[in-house]
Design a protein around this motif. Structure first.
Motif, PDB file in Angstrom:
ATOM      1  N   LEU A   1       0.863  -1.184   0.000  1.00 13.20           N
ATOM      2  CA  LEU A   1       0.000   0.000   0.000  1.00 13.20           C
ATOM      3  C   LEU A   1       0.896   1.230   0.000  1.00 13.20           C
ATOM      4  N   ARG A   2       0.627   2.122  -0.939  1.00 11.59           N
ATOM      5  CA  ARG A   2       1.392   3.366  -1.012  1.00 11.59           C
ATOM      6  C   ARG A   2       0.404   4.520  -0.829  1.00 11.59           C
ATOM      7  N   PHE A   3       0.481   5.144   0.335  1.00 11.12           N
ATOM      8  CA  PHE A   3      -0.404   6.257   0.650  1.00 11.12           C
ATOM      9  C   PHE A   3       0.254   7.553   0.198  1.00 11.12           C
ATOM     10  N   ILE A   4      -0.540   8.410  -0.417  1.00 14.18           N
ATOM     11  CA  ILE A   4      -0.026   9.684  -0.914  1.00 14.18           C
ATOM     12  C   ILE A   4      -0.616  10.842  -0.108  1.00 14.18           C
ATOM     13  N   LYS A   5      -1.934  10.836   0.064  1.00 18.55           N
ATOM     14  CA  LYS A   5      -2.632  11.863   0.841  1.00 18.55           C
ATOM     15  C   LYS A   5      -3.612  11.193   1.779  1.00 18.55           C
ATOM     16  N   PRO A   6      -3.899  11.699   2.926  1.00 16.38           N
ATOM     17  CA  PRO A   6      -3.420  12.955   3.490  1.00 16.38           C
ATOM     18  C   PRO A   6      -1.999  12.854   4.040  1.00 16.38           C
ATOM     19  N   PHE A   7      -1.483  11.630   4.241  1.00  7.31           N
ATOM     20  CA  PHE A   7      -0.123  11.445   4.716  1.00  7.31           C
ATOM     21  C   PHE A   7       0.577  10.439   3.820  1.00  7.31           C
ATOM     22  N   ALA A   8       1.818  10.706   3.490  1.00  5.89           N
ATOM     23  CA  ALA A   8       2.602   9.771   2.686  1.00  5.89           C
ATOM     24  C   ALA A   8       3.062   8.620   3.567  1.00  5.89           C
ATOM     25  N   GLY A   9       3.081   7.429   3.000  1.00  6.59           N
ATOM     26  CA  GLY A   9       3.553   6.271   3.744  1.00  6.59           C
ATOM     27  C   GLY A   9       3.430   5.007   2.924  1.00  6.59           C
ATOM     28  N   VAL A  10       4.087   3.971   3.393  1.00  3.99           N
ATOM     29  CA  VAL A  10       4.045   2.670   2.739  1.00  3.99           C
ATOM     30  C   VAL A  10       3.738   1.632   3.797  1.00  3.99           C
ATOM     31  N   ALA A  11       2.901   0.679   3.438  1.00  3.81           N
ATOM     32  CA  ALA A  11       2.566  -0.409   4.347  1.00  3.81           C
ATOM     33  C   ALA A  11       2.440  -1.695   3.545  1.00  3.81           C
ATOM     34  N   ASN A  12       2.566  -2.791   4.235  1.00  4.20           N
ATOM     35  CA  ASN A  12       2.371  -4.100   3.618  1.00  4.20           C
ATOM     36  C   ASN A  12       1.117  -4.718   4.210  1.00  4.20           C
ATOM     37  N   ALA A  13       0.332  -5.335   3.351  1.00  5.65           N
ATOM     38  CA  ALA A  13      -0.889  -5.990   3.796  1.00  5.65           C
ATOM     39  C   ALA A  13      -0.927  -7.394   3.212  1.00  5.65           C
ATOM     40  N   PHE A  14      -1.747  -8.243   3.810  1.00 10.48           N
ATOM     41  CA  PHE A  14      -1.878  -9.600   3.293  1.00 10.48           C
ATOM     42  C   PHE A  14      -3.257 -10.152   3.607  1.00 10.48           C
ATOM     43  N   LEU A  15      -3.648 -11.117   2.811  1.00  9.96           N
ATOM     44  CA  LEU A  15      -4.828 -11.932   3.063  1.00  9.96           C
ATOM     45  C   LEU A  15      -4.372 -13.383   2.962  1.00  9.96           C
ATOM     46  N   THR A  16      -4.730 -14.192   3.965  1.00 13.16           N
ATOM     47  CA  THR A  16      -4.402 -15.610   3.909  1.00 13.16           C
ATOM     48  C   THR A  16      -5.671 -16.422   4.095  1.00 13.16           C
ATOM     49  N   VAL A  17      -5.641 -17.632   3.561  1.00 10.19           N
ATOM     50  CA  VAL A  17      -6.752 -18.562   3.747  1.00 10.19           C
ATOM     51  C   VAL A  17      -6.203 -19.873   4.278  1.00 10.19           C
ATOM     52  N   GLU A  18      -6.953 -20.471   5.201  1.00 12.39           N
ATOM     53  CA  GLU A  18      -6.546 -21.740   5.806  1.00 12.39           C
ATOM     54  C   GLU A  18      -7.777 -22.622   5.905  1.00 12.39           C
ATOM     55  N   SER A  19      -7.648 -23.832   5.384  1.00  8.46           N
ATOM     56  CA  SER A  19      -8.752 -24.781   5.429  1.00  8.46           C
ATOM     57  C   SER A  19      -8.837 -25.403   6.822  1.00  8.46           C
ATOM     58  N   LEU A  20     -10.005 -25.255   7.462  1.00 10.93           N
ATOM     59  CA  LEU A  20     -10.237 -25.878   8.764  1.00 10.93           C
ATOM     60  C   LEU A  20     -10.952 -27.219   8.584  1.00 10.93           C
ATOM     61  N   THR A  21     -11.875 -27.271   7.630  1.00 11.25           N
ATOM     62  CA  THR A  21     -12.539 -28.500   7.180  1.00 11.25           C
ATOM     63  C   THR A  21     -12.797 -28.305   5.688  1.00 11.25           C
ATOM     64  N   ASP A  22     -13.442 -29.266   5.057  1.00  9.57           N
ATOM     65  CA  ASP A  22     -13.721 -29.135   3.622  1.00  9.57           C
ATOM     66  C   ASP A  22     -14.527 -27.885   3.298  1.00  9.57           C
ATOM     67  N   ASN A  23     -15.406 -27.483   4.198  1.00 10.48           N
ATOM     68  CA  ASN A  23     -16.287 -26.354   3.936  1.00 10.48           C
ATOM     69  C   ASN A  23     -16.118 -25.203   4.918  1.00 10.48           C
ATOM     70  N   LEU A  24     -15.049 -25.197   5.691  1.00 17.16           N
ATOM     71  CA  LEU A  24     -14.823 -24.141   6.669  1.00 17.16           C
ATOM     72  C   LEU A  24     -13.412 -23.575   6.461  1.00 17.16           C
ATOM     73  N   THR A  25     -13.354 -22.269   6.197  1.00 13.68           N
ATOM     74  CA  THR A  25     -12.084 -21.617   5.871  1.00 13.68           C
ATOM     75  C   THR A  25     -11.854 -20.424   6.785  1.00 13.68           C
ATOM     76  N   LYS A  26     -10.635 -20.335   7.306  1.00 10.94           N
ATOM     77  CA  LYS A  26     -10.241 -19.160   8.103  1.00 10.94           C
ATOM     78  C   LYS A  26      -9.551 -18.163   7.175  1.00 10.94           C
ATOM     79  N   ILE A  27     -10.014 -16.910   7.238  1.00 11.52           N
ATOM     80  CA  ILE A  27      -9.414 -15.820   6.471  1.00 11.52           C
ATOM     81  C   ILE A  27      -8.724 -14.901   7.471  1.00 11.52           C
ATOM     82  N   ARG A  28      -7.477 -14.568   7.190  1.00 11.22           N
ATOM     83  CA  ARG A  28      -6.733 -13.611   8.017  1.00 11.22           C
ATOM     84  C   ARG A  28      -6.381 -12.416   7.136  1.00 11.22           C
ATOM     85  N   TRP A  29      -6.646 -11.234   7.676  1.00 10.14           N
ATOM     86  CA  TRP A  29      -6.328  -9.992   6.979  1.00 10.14           C
ATOM     87  C   TRP A  29      -5.365  -9.224   7.865  1.00 10.14           C
TER      88      TRP A  29
END
Length: 180
Positions: free
Chosen positions: A111-139
């Motif tokens: 992520l590259r922020f320009i306004k209102p403040f300049a900055g850089v950040a890293n983000a992620f989304l992960t998925v993990e199978s808990l069962t065949d039909n149940l998934t954990k999403i991490r942001w």
């Protein structure tokens, strides 16, 4: 005159103390939230890998329906960029680029922020199978505040501020994925 000199010395000593304190404070911070959905992992990943889909669930994307958006590259692939510009100071101007994809597991963004403040950040989304039909999403989100601005981390509760927005987005994402 002596009173003014004393006050001046006290103010300078306080400023120096604050700057010394900032030198020893952490500069990095991270925020992570998660949710489970009753959708198979691959289906979740196939939705999340497209950056344009964040417009459907990200609180920031939903804050200003009139924001200007532009895109470059092929969505769902490394190098795709989504740029935004808004008059809403809570949204501002910036861009997000897909930096890495681990098929079926993780998408990383810069992520590259320009306004209102300049900055850089890293983000992620992960998925993990808990069962065949149940998934954990991490942001998650990692960033830093350089010295001496890192002093603000004492007062800004970044985990709460950003975390609440992630939670809002994840709840919206859950409703989208489980409806499909």
């Amino acid at each position: 005159m002596n009173v003014l000199i004393t006050i001046l010395i006290a103010v300078i000593a306080l400023m120096i103390s604050v700057l010394i304190l900032a030198a020893f404070l952490k500069k990095d911070y991270s925020v992570v939230r998660e949710i489970t959905v009753t959708v198979p992992k691959q289906e979740v990943f196939d939705y999340l890998k497209f950056l344009k889909n964040q417009d459907n669930f990200s609180k920031w994307a939903l804050m200003d329906p009139n924001m200007k958006k532009s895109f470059s590259g092929t969505d769902g692939t490394v190098g795709f960029i989504s740029a935004w510009e808004s008059d809403d100071k809570n949204v501002g101007k910036g861009e997000q680029e897909i930096r890495k994809i681990v098929a079926g597991e993780r998408i990383e963004y810069e992520l590259r922020f320009i306004k209102p403040f300049a900055g850089v950040a890293n983000a992620f989304l992960t998925v993990e199978s808990l069962t065949d039909n149940l998934t954990k999403i991490r942001w998650g989100f990692d960033s830093k505040m350089n010295y001496p601005m890192n002093l603000m981390l004492l007062f800004l509760k970044m985990d709460k501020m950003i975390g609440n927005d992630f939670e809002t987005g994840l709840i919206k994402l859950k409703s989208i994925l489980e409806k499909a």
